[in-house]
Write a protein that holds these residues in place. Structure first.
Motif, mmCIF file in Angstrom:
data_model
loop_
_atom_site.group_PDB
_atom_site.id
_atom_site.type_symbol
_atom_site.label_atom_id
_atom_site.label_comp_id
_atom_site.label_asym_id
_atom_site.label_seq_id
_atom_site.Cartn_x
_atom_site.Cartn_y
_atom_site.Cartn_z
ATOM 1 N N GLU A 194 -13.733 -51.483 -41.831
ATOM 2 C CA GLU A 194 -14.494 -50.801 -42.880
ATOM 3 C C GLU A 194 -14.615 -49.301 -42.606
ATOM 4 N N LEU A 195 -14.448 -48.920 -41.353
ATOM 5 C CA LEU A 195 -14.565 -47.526 -40.950
ATOM 6 C C LEU A 195 -13.273 -46.786 -41.300
ATOM 7 N N GLN A 196 -13.406 -45.663 -41.977
ATOM 8 C CA GLN A 196 -12.234 -44.885 -42.375
ATOM 9 C C GLN A 196 -11.544 -44.279 -41.155
ATOM 10 N N GLY A 197 -10.217 -44.337 -41.145
ATOM 11 C CA GLY A 197 -9.442 -43.742 -40.066
ATOM 12 C C GLY A 197 -9.410 -42.227 -40.178
ATOM 13 N N LEU A 198 -8.785 -41.603 -39.195
ATOM 14 C CA LEU A 198 -8.689 -40.144 -39.144
ATOM 15 C C LEU A 198 -7.231 -39.722 -39.104
ATOM 16 N N GLU A 199 -6.890 -38.714 -39.884
ATOM 17 C CA GLU A 199 -5.572 -38.106 -39.795
ATOM 18 C C GLU A 199 -5.715 -36.897 -38.886
ATOM 19 N N VAL A 200 -4.929 -36.881 -37.806
ATOM 20 C CA VAL A 200 -5.077 -35.835 -36.798
ATOM 21 C C VAL A 200 -3.720 -35.250 -36.418
ATOM 22 N N ARG A 201 -3.773 -34.041 -35.933
ATOM 23 C CA ARG A 201 -2.588 -33.375 -35.390
ATOM 24 C C ARG A 201 -2.516 -33.737 -33.909
ATOM 25 N N ALA A 202 -1.367 -34.263 -33.474
ATOM 26 C CA ALA A 202 -1.218 -34.714 -32.091
ATOM 27 C C ALA A 202 -0.085 -33.968 -31.405
ATOM 28 N N LEU A 203 -0.325 -33.584 -30.174
ATOM 29 C CA LEU A 203 0.699 -32.988 -29.339
ATOM 30 C C LEU A 203 1.530 -34.119 -28.749
ATOM 31 N N ALA A 204 2.820 -34.151 -29.046
ATOM 32 C CA ALA A 204 3.720 -35.172 -28.510
ATOM 33 C C ALA A 204 4.214 -34.712 -27.145
ATOM 34 N N ASP A 205 3.985 -35.527 -26.134
ATOM 35 C CA ASP A 205 4.364 -35.154 -24.770
ATOM 36 C C ASP A 205 4.998 -36.356 -24.084
ATOM 37 N N SER A 206 6.323 -36.347 -24.001
ATOM 38 C CA SER A 206 7.030 -37.464 -23.374
ATOM 39 C C SER A 206 6.803 -37.506 -21.863
ATOM 40 N N GLY A 207 6.251 -36.445 -21.294
ATOM 41 C CA GLY A 207 5.915 -36.429 -19.878
ATOM 42 C C GLY A 207 4.564 -37.055 -19.591
ATOM 43 N N ALA A 208 3.760 -37.242 -20.626
ATOM 44 C CA ALA A 208 2.480 -37.934 -20.488
ATOM 45 C C ALA A 208 2.717 -39.411 -20.767
ATOM 46 N N VAL A 209 1.860 -40.257 -20.265
ATOM 47 C CA VAL A 209 2.056 -41.695 -20.409
ATOM 48 C C VAL A 209 1.238 -42.268 -21.561
ATOM 49 N N HIS A 210 -0.031 -41.940 -21.630
ATOM 50 C CA HIS A 210 -0.964 -42.599 -22.540
ATOM 51 C C HIS A 210 -1.328 -41.751 -23.750
#
Length: 126
Positions: free
Chosen positions: A17-33
């Motif tokens: 029921e809770l509305q999701g969020l549209e966010v800008r994300a930094l893509a980093d293939s060197g990060a895991v999670h």
């Protein structure tokens, strides 16, 4: 090469029921999670699953909350994961990118679905 950002949708599958969020994300293939700022964890009403120790880029260790579950959507892809509460922007690491079969296009500074599997995500199970 510059930083690569993409727009993703984050939501709490435990609370549809809770509305999701549209966010800008930094893509980093060197990060895991997946890492999210605290204000996003609060807005999505995520629950703390445990504490995790992380090693930061500067080599320091820090204990942070691991929250979830969280649904990440991009284009015609989605995955379910947990997220570490850390930093001031969303960081999309290798696990959610691999799960959704996304690729980075450094020359265009963009994220896209894998062109070799445009309709459904491809995973290796061997």
């Amino acid at each position: 090469m510059g930083l690569i950002y993409g727009t993703v949708q984050l939501s709490n599958p435990s609370n549809p029921e809770l509305q999701g969020l549209e966010v800008r994300a930094l893509a980093d293939s060197g990060a895991v999670h997946l890492c999210i700022p605290e204000h996003i964890a609060i807005q999505l009403q995520l629950r703390e699953l445990e504490q995790r120790e992380v090693i930061l880029a500067d080599g320091h260790r820090r204990t942070v909350p691991y929250m979830g579950p969280i649904e990440v959507s991009f284009a015609n892809r989605r995955c379910f994961t947990g997220a570490m509460v850390l930093g001031n922007e969303v960081l999309l690491g290798a696990i959610p990118m691999e799960d959704m079969d996304l690729v980075l296009r450094p020359q265009l500074q963009s994220i896209t679905v894998n062109p070799e599997s445009p309709n459904i995500p491809l995973s290796l199970a061997k």
